[in-house]
Structure formats: structure tokens, C-alpha cells
Design an enzyme around this catalytic site. Structure first.
Site, PDB file in Angstrom:
ATOM      1  N   GLY A  10      -3.365   1.774  -6.056  1.00 51.59           N
ATOM      2  CA  GLY A  10      -2.127   1.019  -6.291  1.00 51.59           C
ATOM      3  C   GLY A  10      -1.197   1.089  -5.092  1.00 51.59           C
ATOM      4  N   MET A  11      -0.089   0.311  -5.152  1.00 61.16           N
ATOM      5  CA  MET A  11       0.840   0.293  -3.999  1.00 61.16           C
ATOM      6  C   MET A  11       1.384   1.690  -3.719  1.00 61.16           C
ATOM      7  SD  MET A  11       3.187  -3.100  -4.204  1.00 61.16           S
ATOM      8  CE  MET A  11       3.655  -3.103  -2.482  1.00 61.16           C
ATOM      9  N   VAL A  12       1.859   2.387  -4.751  1.00 65.46           N
ATOM     10  CA  VAL A  12       2.421   3.728  -4.529  1.00 65.46           C
ATOM     11  C   VAL A  12       1.307   4.708  -4.164  1.00 65.46           C
ATOM     12  CG1 VAL A  12       3.628   5.679  -5.605  1.00 65.46           C
ATOM     13  CG2 VAL A  12       4.438   3.342  -5.995  1.00 65.46           C
ATOM     14  N   LYS A  37     -12.922   0.296 -13.175  1.00 66.34           N
ATOM     15  CA  LYS A  37     -13.533  -0.768 -12.337  1.00 66.34           C
ATOM     16  C   LYS A  37     -13.577  -0.385 -10.860  1.00 66.34           C
ATOM     17  CE  LYS A  37      -9.342  -3.798 -11.809  1.00 66.34           C
ATOM     18  NZ  LYS A  37      -8.542  -2.882 -11.117  1.00 66.34           N
ATOM     19  N   SER A  38     -12.788   0.633 -10.464  1.00 66.61           N
ATOM     20  CA  SER A  38     -12.753   1.031  -9.052  1.00 66.61           C
ATOM     21  C   SER A  38     -13.648   2.221  -8.745  1.00 66.61           C
ATOM     22  CB  SER A  38     -11.310   1.371  -8.649  1.00 66.61           C
ATOM     23  OG  SER A  38     -10.486   0.227  -8.795  1.00 66.61           O
ATOM     24  N   CYS A 126      12.636   5.477  -8.728  1.00 68.97           N
ATOM     25  CA  CYS A 126      13.014   5.264  -7.317  1.00 68.97           C
ATOM     26  C   CYS A 126      14.511   5.054  -7.160  1.00 68.97           C
ATOM     27  CB  CYS A 126      12.244   4.090  -6.737  1.00 68.97           C
ATOM     28  SG  CYS A 126      12.060   2.700  -7.841  1.00 68.97           S
ATOM     29  N   ARG A 227      16.948  -7.570  -9.601  1.00 70.06           N
ATOM     30  CA  ARG A 227      15.810  -7.774  -8.707  1.00 70.06           C
ATOM     31  C   ARG A 227      16.164  -8.873  -7.714  1.00 70.06           C
ATOM     32  NH1 ARG A 227      12.190  -4.097  -8.551  1.00 70.06           N
ATOM     33  NH2 ARG A 227      11.839  -4.207 -10.781  1.00 70.06           N
ATOM     34  N   HIS A 234      15.186  -0.560  -1.924  1.00 74.72           N
ATOM     35  CA  HIS A 234      16.250  -0.812  -2.903  1.00 74.72           C
ATOM     36  C   HIS A 234      17.614  -0.551  -2.271  1.00 74.72           C
ATOM     37  CE1 HIS A 234      13.172  -1.242  -5.799  1.00 74.72           C
ATOM     38  NE2 HIS A 234      13.290  -0.112  -6.474  1.00 74.72           N
TER      39      HIS A 234
END
Ligand code: 2RA
Length: 329
Positions: A10-12, A37-38, A126, A227, A234
Site C-alpha cells: 500500500g501507499m503507506v 492476491k499479493s 496523520c 479534502r 496535510h
């Protein structure tokens, strides 16, 4: 040290691997975990490739530390299984943050609450992390009375699909809609989902988590989370009323001397924090420090940080570093 990274694709998770490498965390064996799946795919770490394994294989490997960024449901199900096997879990989801038996930690503010018996440790949200990095030292000196925070949050906080939606909309292409509306040229007062009293879960996190981290519920805090079509980090506009009077130069000095905080505050030179320049950095940037002229003992300021780094991955790795440095794992 054996370290599992759960949610490694994932991104994080990807930023976590990058930060672990940059900070040369003492890993002897990396155990990347991701969804079914990974499994079998590879992730890169220190110029090597590591094969993604199943959650059960990772638990069986008995890593000393498992850093999670895989969503609340996965954490609720598997963090206890890691902990039972002797692993210390640092979880980036909201699953454990307000659990009274779990610690919620920003190392520069409250790492001293950590104990060896803490086997599941919560990484704050965050937008909370960058806020408390500023509220913490000022609370100690001037005693918080009321905080009003408005956030301007990067689409990276929602994930890759949101970044893709923004970039497609910028190019005028059809995009899979992650948000209820177009985000390009727009601002959505809607981060996460709406919960109680017409607040979003993001706003509720912002109103609750700082009090737990600061160990102080004697002040009031209200939040509006927005957003915006930004990717670097942020931003937060914060109005702080104190119980005691303050001196602006002293406020700047306190913040400048706070580890992990950088004061960028010279409006005559157009110097102030911006997400375009915070991206990829670990510091929390503060500027536009000025009195609220409408009432005494009240301050306005502007806080910017990369939500994927100090807002998530770097804070989690700093918790892991603290555990190692203090023989808590
Ligand atoms: C957001 N803080 O920005 C939340 C989760 N990362 O969407």
C-alpha cells in the site's frame, strides 16, 4: 531483528519500507505481508527483493516487531495473534487508538508512556500527529483552553485511487470516483465518513486523539476536516486559546527548539509552510504565527506535514526505534 511490514504494497506500506531503509533500522530479516492476491510477489528493500508472505506465515516467523498499515479490520483480527506470538505490533489504523488499554504515541511528545508489556501500540491519525507536535510543547508552557482546527488534507490520505482520480481529472479524463464529487478545482468538507452529530470520523479522530496523547482532557477542541486537490501533505489552520498569556517570540523559540518541528515564519519574504515543499520530508512545519486580535491569550498558526511520512510511516518507525533504543523489544 526480524520485522514484518503488514500492508507492504500500500501507499503507506511502501513509504514504511523507504523510511526503514533511509533510517537504517536494524533489520536482519524483512517479512513483507500483503493481501492474499499479493502473496508470492516481491517488494524491494535495500536493493534486494523480498517475497510477500501470508499473515499466518509471518506470525509463525515470530518477528520482534510488526508494523501494520492494512486497515482496521485486518489489524483487529491479526494484531492480537502477532502479540500472542510475542511480536510487538505498531498499528497505523484507527482500530486501537482509543482503546484504553493501548498506548497512542508520538515519540517526541509521549514516548515515555511505552512499556515492555505494550504488545499493540497505536500510531495516531496523520492530521493528529502534526497537530500535537505543536500543541504538546505549547500546552506545557501556556496550558491549552480551546483549540479550533481546520484541515486542508492531501488526497494521498485517502490512498492511490484518490491520487489517480485527481490526476485523471486534471487531465480531463474519466476517472473512477473515490470521492462523492470531483476533487480537482474543488474542496470537500468530507474526510472519511460522516458519523455522530454530523461530524466526520476524521474530525472525531482530531477531537479525541490529541487529548489521549497529551494526557490532558482539560481543554476543548473542535475540528473541520477538508479534502483539497493537493498531494504533498496535510495543512492545518489552528486557533489556540490558552489559560495563560504568551509572548510571540517565546512561542517561536519553543517551537524552534522542539525536535521534529521547523518554524518557517517570515511573511515579509513570503516564507511559510506549504505542502508542495513538505512532501518527502519528516519535519512538521509551522508558520503564520500571530496573535488572534479578536481576543486575549489566543494564537493563530499554520501547520504543514507530509501525511505519509511523519503523519504515518516515519512516526511508526520512530516508535520502533524508541522500543529498540530502550530495550522494550
Ligand atoms: C485521511 N487521515 O487523510 C486520513 C487517513 N489517512 O484520509
Amino acid at each position: 531483528m526480524k520485522v514484518a511490514v503488514v500492508g507492504s504494497t500500500g501507499m503507506v506500506g511502501q513509504v514504511m519500507l523507504k523510511v526503514l531503509e533511509e533510517r537504517n533500522f536494524p533489520i536482519t530479516e524483512l517479512i513483507p505481508v500483503a493481501s492474499e492476491k499479493s502473496i508470492g510477489k516481491k517488494v524491494k528493500y535495500k536493493q534486494e527483493e523480498f517475497t510477500i508472505v501470508s499473515m499466518n506465515d509471518a506470525i509463525a516467523a515470530k518477528p520482534e516487531i510488526a508494523i501494520f498499515s492494512a486497515g482496521g479490520g485486518t489489524s483487529l483480527e491479526f494484531a492480537p495473534l502477532f502479540a500472542e506470538a510475542g511480536t510487538t505490533v505498531i498499528d497505523n489504523s484507527s482500530a486501537w487508538r482509543m482503546d484504553p488499554t493501548k498506548k497512542l504515541v508520538v515519540p517526541e511528545i509521549n514516548a515515555d508512556v511505552l512499556r515492555k508489556e505494550d504488545k499493540i501500540i497505536a500510531n495516531p491519525n496523520c492530521s493528529t500527529i502534526q497537530l500535537v507536535m505543536v500543541l504538546g510543547p505549547l500546552n506545557k508552557k501556556y496550558d491549552l483552553k480551546r483549540v479550533i482546527v481546520s484541515t486542508y488534507q492531501s488526497v494521498t490520505g485517502t490512498g492511490k485511487a484518490a491520487v489517480d482520480q485527481l490526476n485523471s481529472e486534471i487531465k480531463g479524463e474519466d476517472a473512477e470516483k473515490v470521492y462523492p464529487y470531483q476533487i480537482f478545482k474543488n474542496a470537500l468538507p468530507h474526510c472519511d465518513v460522516f458519523a455522530d452529530d454530523d461530524y466526520t470520523k476524521e474530525e472525531i479522530k482530531l477531537m479525541k486523539e490529541p487529548k489521549k496523547i497529551l494526557g490532558d482532557d482539560t481543554f476543548n477542541l473542535t475540528a473541520t476536516a477538508v479534502r483539497v486537490p493537493v498531494q504533498g501533505g496535510h495543512s492545518e489552520s489552528v486557533n489556540i486559546e490558552f489559560e495563560n498569556e504568551f509572548d510571540l517570540d517565546e512561542v517561536r523559540k519553543i517551537l524552534s527548539e522542539t525536535p521534529g518541528v521547523v518554524v518557517m515564519d517570515n511573511v515579509k519574504n513570503n516564507e511559510y509552510p506549504m505542502p508542495l515543499y513538505s512532501e518527502g520530508k519528516d519535519e512538521v512545519f509551522v508558520g503564520r504565527i500571530r496573535r488572534d486580535l479578536s481576543q486575549p491569550k489566543t494564537l493563530n498558526l499554520w501547520i504543514v506535514a507530509d501525511n505519509l511520512r511523519k503523519g504515518a510511516a516515519t512516526n511508526a518507525v520512530q516508535i520502533a526505534e524508541y522500543l529498540v533504543e530502550n530495550n522494550l523489544v
